[in-house]
Structures are given as structure tokens and as C-alpha cells.
Design a protein around this motif. Structure first.
Motif, PDB file in Angstrom:
ATOM      1  N   HIS A  92      11.117 -29.492 -42.904  1.00 32.09           N
ATOM      2  CA  HIS A  92       9.819 -29.485 -42.877  1.00 32.09           C
ATOM      3  C   HIS A  92       8.957 -28.495 -41.428  1.00 32.09           C
ATOM      4  N   ALA A  93      10.242 -27.807 -41.274  1.00 34.25           N
ATOM      5  CA  ALA A  93       9.745 -27.224 -39.883  1.00 34.25           C
ATOM      6  C   ALA A  93       8.728 -26.183 -39.903  1.00 34.25           C
ATOM      7  N   LYS A  94       8.398 -25.792 -41.259  1.00 32.92           N
ATOM      8  CA  LYS A  94       7.215 -24.884 -41.266  1.00 32.92           C
ATOM      9  C   LYS A  94       6.025 -25.558 -41.004  1.00 32.92           C
ATOM     10  N   LEU A  95       5.859 -26.826 -41.313  1.00 36.81           N
ATOM     11  CA  LEU A  95       4.431 -27.557 -41.367  1.00 36.81           C
ATOM     12  C   LEU A  95       4.444 -27.983 -39.612  1.00 36.81           C
ATOM     13  N   LYS A  96       3.960 -27.435 -38.962  1.00 36.26           N
ATOM     14  CA  LYS A  96       3.953 -27.340 -37.327  1.00 36.26           C
ATOM     15  C   LYS A  96       3.298 -28.809 -37.062  1.00 36.26           C
ATOM     16  N   ASP A  97       2.311 -29.153 -37.832  1.00 33.03           N
ATOM     17  CA  ASP A  97       1.530 -30.298 -37.476  1.00 33.03           C
ATOM     18  C   ASP A  97       2.206 -31.807 -37.850  1.00 33.03           C
ATOM     19  N   THR A 133       7.550 -35.772 -35.483  1.00 31.02           N
ATOM     20  CA  THR A 133       8.980 -36.430 -35.996  1.00 31.02           C
ATOM     21  C   THR A 133       8.772 -37.966 -36.537  1.00 31.02           C
TER      22      THR A 133
END
Length: 110
Positions: A46-51, A54
Motif C-alpha cells: 500500500h505504499a502508493k497510499l501515502k496517508d 503502519t
């Protein structure tokens, strides 16, 4: 003679209790390692979802870990504990655990 038999019986009980406790510690350690691995994998996926922090994956990874630890046999747990390579069967077990968690909590989108 009776006290010697009692001593042997008590020794066997203590050895069994220590063995069971050691096995539980190993299972807990495997679960902790799996949960950490799950969290890292979800963050990477989910790295593309910056918001997405963890901890957003805690519920999902807790569930997946619980499912996996519940469904693995003692022999499989032993293999995970002793081996350094991922066994072939682990991927299918992980997918099964994941599906159970997604059904259990439909709000979880991973």
C-alpha cells in the motif's frame, strides 16, 4: 519405595510442564515474527497510499496471525520454528488466513 515413585512422577510432571511452556513460547515468537512480516508486507503493498500509517494494518495482521497460528498443525509450527526457508505450504495457509480475516471484517481492505 513409594517416595521414590512419587519423586519420579513429580519429575516427569515438571519436565512435561517445562516442555509445554517452551512450545508456547516458540508459538508466540512465530506469531510475533509473522505479524511483523505481515505489517511490513502490507505497508509495501500500500505504499502508493501515502496517508496509510503502519498501524492501519494492525487489526488485519492480528487477525491473520491468529488464524494462521490456530490452523497450523504442531508439525507445521515446528517446521517454521526450525527452518530458515519458507515451506511450500505456507503461502496457501497465509491466503486462507487472509480470506478468513477479510470475511470477518469487511471494512478491512487489503
Amino acid at each position: 519405595m513409594k517416595s521414590f515413585s512419587k519423586l519420579i512422577f513429580i519429575s516427569l510432571c515438571v519436565a512435561l510442564a517445562v516442555s509445554v511452556h517452551a512450545q508456547q513460547i516458540d508459538k508466540d515468537q512465530i506469531g510475533l515474527e509473522y505479524k511483523n512480516s505481515c505489517t511490513k508486507e502490507q505497508v509495501k503493498l500500500h505504499a502508493k497510499l501515502k496517508d496509510m500509517p503502519t498501524n492501519a494494518f494492525n487489526d488485519y495482521c492480528d487477525c491473520a496471525t491468529r488464524q494462521l497460528m490456530t490452523n497450523l498443525s504442531p508439525a507445521q509450527l515446528k517446521e517454521l520454528d526450525q527452518g530458515k526457508n519458507r515451506p511450500d505450504w505456507l503461502k496457501a495457509a497465509e491466503q486462507s488466513a487472509s480470506k478468513a480475516c477479510l470475511k470477518e471484517s469487511p471494512k478491512t481492505q487489503v
